[in-house]
Design a protein around this motif. Structure first.
Motif, PDB file in Angstrom:
ATOM      1  N   ARG A  99       6.297  -0.553   7.270  1.00 57.99           N
ATOM      2  CA  ARG A  99       5.232  -0.088   6.706  1.00 57.99           C
ATOM      3  C   ARG A  99       5.514   0.929   5.527  1.00 57.99           C
ATOM      4  O   ARG A  99       5.219   1.075   4.467  1.00 57.99           O
ATOM      5  N   ARG A 101       8.324   1.513   4.135  1.00 63.47           N
ATOM      6  CA  ARG A 101       9.106   0.909   2.980  1.00 63.47           C
ATOM      7  C   ARG A 101       8.204  -0.144   2.157  1.00 63.47           C
ATOM      8  O   ARG A 101       8.749  -0.813   1.286  1.00 63.47           O
ATOM      9  N   GLY A 102       6.878  -0.316   2.766  1.00 64.67           N
ATOM     10  CA  GLY A 102       5.892  -1.262   1.710  1.00 64.67           C
ATOM     11  C   GLY A 102       6.459  -2.804   2.179  1.00 64.67           C
ATOM     12  O   GLY A 102       6.021  -3.711   1.501  1.00 64.67           O
ATOM     13  N   GLN A 103       7.269  -2.854   3.292  1.00 65.87           N
ATOM     14  CA  GLN A 103       7.680  -4.280   3.577  1.00 65.87           C
ATOM     15  C   GLN A 103       6.866  -4.947   4.963  1.00 65.87           C
ATOM     16  O   GLN A 103       7.295  -5.959   5.423  1.00 65.87           O
ATOM     17  N   TRP A 104       5.819  -4.391   5.188  1.00 67.40           N
ATOM     18  CA  TRP A 104       4.999  -4.655   6.614  1.00 67.40           C
ATOM     19  C   TRP A 104       4.318  -6.095   6.097  1.00 67.40           C
ATOM     20  O   TRP A 104       3.516  -5.975   4.997  1.00 67.40           O
TER      21      TRP A 104
END
Length: 112
Positions: A99, A101-104
């Motif tokens: 989350r 890293r904005g990759q969730w």
């Protein structure tokens, strides 16, 4: 604890099962991702029995073949609960990192 061992414990958690029943239940629980081979299954069952996490329940003859049933012990239930908590904590940690890293993944993408 391996994924196979974890899933065999889960398969035994609701009722005693014979080997083929365990194989079928693991396949159901994993939605087809895990297919236990006979050698792997009995290696896992032998280890669970040796560790005191499973035990022989009964034997019966079905269509001329011996079926040996296994059941979860109290220690096995405790081990399963402990491992489930560990896995949940690991998922929580990974989710927070992703989350941040904005990759969730979006809802529905988790099973891909």
């Amino acid at each position: 604890m391996s994924e196979q061992m974890f899933l065999v414990l889960v398969a035994l958690a609701d009722e005693p099962r014979h080997g083929y029943g365990v194989v079928q239940r693991v396949q159901e629980l994993s939605e087809g991702r895990v297919r236990l081979r006979v050698g792997t299954l009995y290696g896992v069952l032998d280890r669970l029995v040796a560790d005191g996490w499973a035990e022989h329940d009964r034997e019966e003859i079905h269509q001329g073949r011996l079926r040996r049933y296994y059941r979860l012990t109290g220690a096995g239930s405790t081990a399963l609960a402990d491992q489930t908590r560990r896995l949940a904590a690991n998922v929580d940690t990974a989710s927070k990192v992703l989350r941040a890293r904005g990759q969730w993944p979006q809802v529905g993408e988790l099973r891909a």
